[in-house]
Design an enzyme around this catalytic site. Structure first.
Site, short mmCIF file in Angstrom:
data_model
loop_
_atom_site.label_atom_id
_atom_site.label_comp_id
_atom_site.label_asym_id
_atom_site.label_seq_id
_atom_site.Cartn_x
_atom_site.Cartn_y
_atom_site.Cartn_z
NE ARG A 123 0.18 1.67 4.43
CZ ARG A 123 1.07 2.48 5.02
NH1 ARG A 123 1.81 3.29 4.28
NH2 ARG A 123 1.22 2.48 6.33
CD GLU A 231 -1.52 7.52 9.69
OE1 GLU A 231 -1.87 6.62 10.47
OE2 GLU A 231 -0.35 7.66 9.30
NE ARG A 235 -1.94 5.56 4.41
CZ ARG A 235 -1.61 5.08 5.61
NH1 ARG A 235 -1.86 3.83 5.91
NH2 ARG A 235 -1.05 5.88 6.52
CB CYS A 279 2.33 9.27 10.01
SG CYS A 279 3.36 8.76 11.39
CB THR A 281 6.23 6.52 10.54
OG1 THR A 281 4.81 6.47 10.24
CG2 THR A 281 6.44 6.95 11.98
NE ARG A 288 1.57 -1.83 7.10
CZ ARG A 288 1.38 -3.09 7.47
NH1 ARG A 288 2.42 -3.85 7.82
NH2 ARG A 288 0.16 -3.63 7.49
NE ARG A 319 2.07 -1.66 11.16
CZ ARG A 319 1.63 -0.56 10.55
NH1 ARG A 319 0.43 -0.54 9.98
NH2 ARG A 319 2.38 0.53 10.50
CD GLU A 324 -0.12 1.78 13.47
OE1 GLU A 324 -0.94 2.40 12.79
OE2 GLU A 324 1.03 2.20 13.71
P1 ADP Z 1 -1.71 0.08 6.90
O1 ADP Z 1 -1.04 -1.15 6.39
O2 ADP Z 1 -2.49 0.75 5.84
O3 ADP Z 1 -0.76 0.96 7.65
P2 ADP Z 1 -2.91 -1.54 8.98
O4 ADP Z 1 -1.59 -2.08 9.39
O5 ADP Z 1 -3.85 -1.10 10.06
O6 ADP Z 1 -2.83 -0.33 7.96
O7 ADP Z 1 -3.65 -2.69 8.11
C1 ADP Z 1 -4.92 -2.35 7.57
C2 ADP Z 1 -5.66 -3.61 7.18
O8 ADP Z 1 -4.91 -4.29 6.16
C3 ADP Z 1 -5.80 -4.59 8.34
O9 ADP Z 1 -7.06 -5.24 8.23
C4 ADP Z 1 -4.72 -5.60 8.07
O10 ADP Z 1 -5.03 -6.87 8.59
C5 ADP Z 1 -4.73 -5.64 6.56
N1 ADP Z 1 -3.48 -6.13 6.01
C6 ADP Z 1 -2.26 -5.57 6.08
N2 ADP Z 1 -1.35 -6.35 5.46
C7 ADP Z 1 -2.03 -7.44 4.97
C8 ADP Z 1 -1.68 -8.60 4.23
N3 ADP Z 1 -0.41 -8.84 3.84
N4 ADP Z 1 -2.66 -9.49 3.92
C9 ADP Z 1 -3.93 -9.28 4.30
N5 ADP Z 1 -4.35 -8.19 5.00
C10 ADP Z 1 -3.40 -7.30 5.33
N1 DAR Z 2 1.20 5.80 17.59
C1 DAR Z 2 1.74 6.75 16.63
C2 DAR Z 2 1.78 6.05 15.26
C3 DAR Z 2 2.97 6.20 14.40
C4 DAR Z 2 3.09 5.19 13.27
N2 DAR Z 2 1.80 4.62 12.82
C5 DAR Z 2 1.00 5.26 11.93
N3 DAR Z 2 1.32 6.38 11.37
N4 DAR Z 2 -0.20 4.72 11.65
C6 DAR Z 2 3.10 7.16 17.20
O1 DAR Z 2 3.49 8.32 17.05
O2 DAR Z 2 3.72 6.32 17.82
#
Ligand code: ADP
Ligand code: DAR
Length: 368
Positions: A123, A231, A235, A279, A281, A288, A319, A324
């Site tokens: 993404r 965010e 995305r 963010c 990050t 990601r 994660r 997250e």
């Molecule tokens: P982001 O990756 O956009 O920072 P999150 O980590 O919160 O956001 O993930 C958002 C959604 O995408 C969650 O439901 C997560 O389980 C799903 N997700 C992330 N990576 C994968 C993957 N490799 N396969 C399936 N679902 C995924």
């Molecule tokens: N808890 C925030 C998240 C930073 C990274 N994650 C994001 N952007 N979704 C922190 O400042 O630790």
């Protein structure tokens, strides 16, 4: 709270929270050089880290130009988080050609490192240059952005490779879906979670006006998704179950070029910092790249603690199965992705995922 009180609060919180990069990077002497309007803008960027002192990053940009306008602050914060120099400049590149130590032909095949088909996802965050970033949007901004994107999705719906539908959470939207349909999309890892439950995004103003202006575009094969109003404004992601990481990476690049080519859409970019994201990050690539993988040995205690200890030195983040701030899956499934997003190219990120997963699998197998 007038700024003197905020400056005092930051001074108090700073020694108590050494891991909070925004608090550590804040310089009251620099802050005093700013005019009232700029002080207002910069303090808004830090609000999440002040209200959540245990944050790691502790700040979010609120305007597309914040990184450049408040460089003395952000250069320090970026250097601390991304472990780069304060004058670091980001370069974007999706070509694997110059990436070293890749398998034959640059094919990143998980099967070649003994893994079965996994859920793969890449993404990128993108923000439209003409709007404030999510932390400073009004409800009207959010609905206007969503309406703009609903118009843009017409081009995708007409494209056989990306045709699908847009699902809106905005009350009264012609594309509005009900709570059950929303929850099903979240459970299927297609749609993002309720942002109003995220303390960081709430304090940053990014979750304001929930659920107005929020939704997601999903292609018919559910392999191409665009979140609207999370965010970042957008995305954009590709996801599929398989072993060839190039498939989701390459499809995303093509899709991103289609979206970027839509009339009137201009992404916020910085000359020095690349793609502008809420963010820090995510700054630079906004990318990601992740796989969901079962690590029953590294998660045998039911937590991600051991997996994080092993993954971190490999440059990997862990994660939960729901993304997250969520727990690991009951079967030991975790979400693994390279931690680096900035001063690394998109091609290097997908290669880092492949190499990192290979090393992590060796650690998992060594425990068995
Ligand atoms: P982001 O990756 O956009 O920072 P999150 O980590 O919160 O956001 O993930 C958002 C959604 O995408 C969650 O439901 C997560 O389980 C799903 N997700 C992330 N990576 C994968 C993957 N490799 N396969 C399936 N679902 C995924
Ligand atoms: N808890 C925030 C998240 C930073 C990274 N994650 C994001 N952007 N979704 C922190 O400042 O630790």
């Amino acid at each position: 709270m007038p700024f003197d009180d905020k400056i005092e609060l930051i001074a108090k919180l700073k020694p108590e929270n050494p891991a909070n990069i925004a608090l550590q990077s804040f310089d009251p002497v620099y802050f005093e050089t700013l005019d009232a309007g700029s002080q207002n803008r910069l303090m808004a960027c830090l609000n999440s880290g002040i209200e959540n002192p245990t944050s790691e990053m502790g700040c979010y940009a609120c305007q597309p130009s914040d990184y450049d306008d408040f460089r003395p602050f952000f250069a320090k914060a970026l250097a601390a988080y991304h472990k780069v120099s304060e004058d670091a400049q980001h370069k974007n590149n999706w070509s694997l050609e110059r990436v070293e130590d890749l398998p034959e032909g640059g094919v990143l095949d998980l099967a070649a490192i003994g893994l079965p088909a996994l859920s793969m996802r890449v993404r990128v965050g993108r923000n439209l240059a003409e709007f404030p970033l999510p932390g400073s949007m009004t409800r009207n901004d959010r609905v206007l952005l969503e309406t703009r994107m609903m118009g843009a999705f017409g081009k995708l719906i007409a494209d056989p490779d990306y045709g699908g539908a847009y699902h809106s959470l905005t009350p009264g939207s012609p594309n509005e879906i009900d709570a059950a349909a929303y929850q099903k999309l979240v459970d299927d890892h297609i749609m993002f979670k309720d942002m109003s439950n995220d303390t960081y995004l709430t304090a940053a103003g990014i979750a304001s006006d929930w659920p107005y202006g929020r939704g997601c575009y999903v292609s018919a094969d559910r392999g191409f998704i665009i979140w609207v109003g999370e965010e970042d404004h957008l995305r954009i992601m590709c996801m599929e179950r398989g072993t060839i990481l190039n498939r989701v990476f390459d499809r995303l690049k093509v899709a991103l070029d289609v979206v970027a080519g839509i009339e009137g859409l201009e992404f916020a970019m910085s000359g020095d910092y690349g793609v502008v994201t809420s963010c820090p990050t995510n700054l630079g690539t906004g990318m990601r790249a992740s796989v969901h993988i079962q690590l029953p040995n590294l998660t045998s205690d039911g937590t991600d603690k051991r997996a994080k200890q092993i993954a971190k030195p490999l440059g990997l983040s862990v994660r939960g199965a729901g993304g997250e701030h969520t727990p690991i899956g009951a079967d030991g499934t975790v979400d693994i992705s390279p931690s680096a997003r900035f001063c690394i190219t998109e091609a290097e990120i997908i290669a880092a995922l492949y190499k990192g997963i290979s090393l992590l699998k060796k650690e998992e197998d060594s425990i068995a």
